[in-house]
Design a protein around this motif. Structure first.
Motif, PDB file in Angstrom:
ATOM      1  N   ILE A  22       4.129 -43.317  20.779  1.00 49.83           N
ATOM      2  CA  ILE A  22       4.226 -44.757  21.006  1.00 49.83           C
ATOM      3  C   ILE A  22       3.072 -45.275  21.847  1.00 49.83           C
ATOM      4  O   ILE A  22       2.472 -46.309  21.542  1.00 49.83           O
ATOM      5  N   THR A  23       2.728 -44.517  22.890  1.00 45.82           N
ATOM      6  CA  THR A  23       1.786 -45.048  23.877  1.00 45.82           C
ATOM      7  C   THR A  23       0.321 -44.812  23.551  1.00 45.82           C
ATOM      8  O   THR A  23      -0.536 -45.508  24.088  1.00 45.82           O
ATOM      9  N   PHE A  24       0.018 -43.846  22.675  1.00 43.83           N
ATOM     10  CA  PHE A  24      -1.397 -43.582  22.395  1.00 43.83           C
ATOM     11  C   PHE A  24      -2.099 -44.806  21.821  1.00 43.83           C
ATOM     12  O   PHE A  24      -3.290 -45.018  22.023  1.00 43.83           O
ATOM     13  N   CYS A  25      -1.337 -45.623  21.070  1.00 43.66           N
ATOM     14  CA  CYS A  25      -1.931 -46.824  20.476  1.00 43.66           C
ATOM     15  C   CYS A  25      -1.469 -48.098  21.174  1.00 43.66           C
ATOM     16  O   CYS A  25      -1.701 -49.198  20.695  1.00 43.66           O
ATOM     17  N   LYS A  26      -0.773 -47.912  22.303  1.00 41.94           N
ATOM     18  CA  LYS A  26      -0.275 -49.029  23.100  1.00 41.94           C
ATOM     19  C   LYS A  26       0.597 -49.974  22.273  1.00 41.94           C
ATOM     20  O   LYS A  26       0.461 -51.199  22.319  1.00 41.94           O
ATOM     21  N   ALA A  27       1.496 -49.359  21.496  1.00 50.10           N
ATOM     22  CA  ALA A  27       2.439 -50.150  20.692  1.00 50.10           C
ATOM     23  C   ALA A  27       3.360 -50.941  21.621  1.00 50.10           C
ATOM     24  O   ALA A  27       3.807 -50.432  22.641  1.00 50.10           O
TER      25      ALA A  27
END
Length: 338
Positions: A137-142
């Motif tokens: 979830i956080t790697f692409c700052k969703a």
């Protein structure tokens, strides 16, 4: 700024109507409103299928065809393969440093899934599934994550991880919000609470007209309704659940016919078979188109994965800097050597 939605599936086989009703149909709508990322979770599939690497490889292609056939548009959604974003694995490791084992053991979703899988012992990867999901979830700052009630514990842990990272280092990651899906889980043709390929009670998204008719004809209905004119109980009938999911406008008429005994189960099944054929026929056509263009499908995956990777690299630069792990730039040295 457009919000970013992230969603995906474990790579465990071809998709079916349960997936369509529960998530795919919604994803097609969301890609019109948000920047959309859809990933093939092959690493997470290894948590229960680590001995079936060849199957996972073939499922990547099949599930991509399912995505495209259902209407996920590679021009509007970034479709990517989880394992080909190494930054996700790196971020998972960093997150795991400050998530306790007790927190993971008491996660209700992990408890339910381990029981459902009949696992005698918890493997490290399975137990850490929610941490890996937080990295997804956080790697692409969703910012928005479509979830059902059963996945809320995972998302809440991801939110806690983001907050804890901000407290320990810097608040550079985005705390995701839930997009709650109110779509009820589609029951199987055998009346089981869950439609599943492994249970043999699913209708695949590439089913032929004959496949649909056969599965629906054999599907269980109201067990209390013995004769055609007996009053029925729609709420306990799987066929009525399909009507509710795929032709809600006709529900009052169908309910009335069932409860009054004026519509027999055979007629009801014929009606839903026609509805499902009308739904699936365009999917079959799109699937056949892409199945005949394997290079184009591969290019879609490569392009989407490359785009996701570039975003991941930028995020990890910020993460390493925040954690003081940015000692020097090896890439610059490698370029000089070349």
């Amino acid at each position: 700024m457009t919000e970013r939605v992230l969603t995906g599936d474990r790579v465990t086989g071809k998709l079916h109507l349960g997936h369509y009703a529960g998530s795919l149909e919604n994803r097609v709508r969301l890609q019109e409103e948000y920047e959309s990322f859809v990933f093939l979770a092959d690493v997470q599939a290894l948590t229960t299928h680590f001995e079936q690497k060849d199957l996972i490889r073939s499922h990547i292609h099949e599930m991509t065809l399912d995505y495209l056939s259902a209407g996920i548009d590679p021009e509007k959604s970034t479709i990517f393969i989880q394992s080909m974003i190494p930054e996700i694995a790196e971020l998972t490791v960093y997150f795991s440093m400050f998530v306790s084992v007790n927190t993971l053991r008491h996660n209700p979703t992990i408890k339910a899934e381990s029981k459902g899988q009949g696992l005698d012992e918890l493997y490290y990867g399975f137990l850490g599934y929610p941490v890996s999901q937080a990295a997804d979830i956080t790697f692409c700052k969703a910012t928005l994550i479509p979830v059902g009630d059963d996945q809320l514990p995972h998302l809440e842990l991801a939110r806690k991880i983001v907050r804890r990272f901000g407290e320990l280092y810097q608040p550079i990651l985005v705390e995701p919000r839930a997009l709650i899906s109110n779509t009820p889980r589609l029951v199987g043709t055998d009346g089981n609470a869950k439609m599943s390929k492994s249970l043999g009670n699913a209708i695949a998204l590439d089913s032929t007209r004959e496949d649909i008719a056969y599965k629906i004809k054999r599907a269980v209905t109201d067990p209390a309704r013995v004769h055609k004119n007996d009053p029925g109980h729609p709420e306990i009938c799987p066929i009525y659940a399909y009507h509710r999911a795929f032709q809600p406008d006709a529900l009052p008429e169908i309910r009335q016919g069932c409860e009054r005994g004026t519509m027999g189960c055979s007629a009801c099944k014929e009606r839903i078979s026609l509805t499902l054929e009308q739904l699936i026929a365009p999917m079959r056509e799109r699937r056949a188109y892409y199945a005949g263009k394997p290079k184009a499908v591969e290019e879609i995956l490569m392009s989407g994965t490359q785009h996701a990777r570039e975003i991941a690299k930028e995020t990890m630069k910020e993460v390493r800097a925040a954690m003081s792990l940015d000692y020097f730039d090896l890439s610059a040295r490698e370029r000089r050597v070349l």
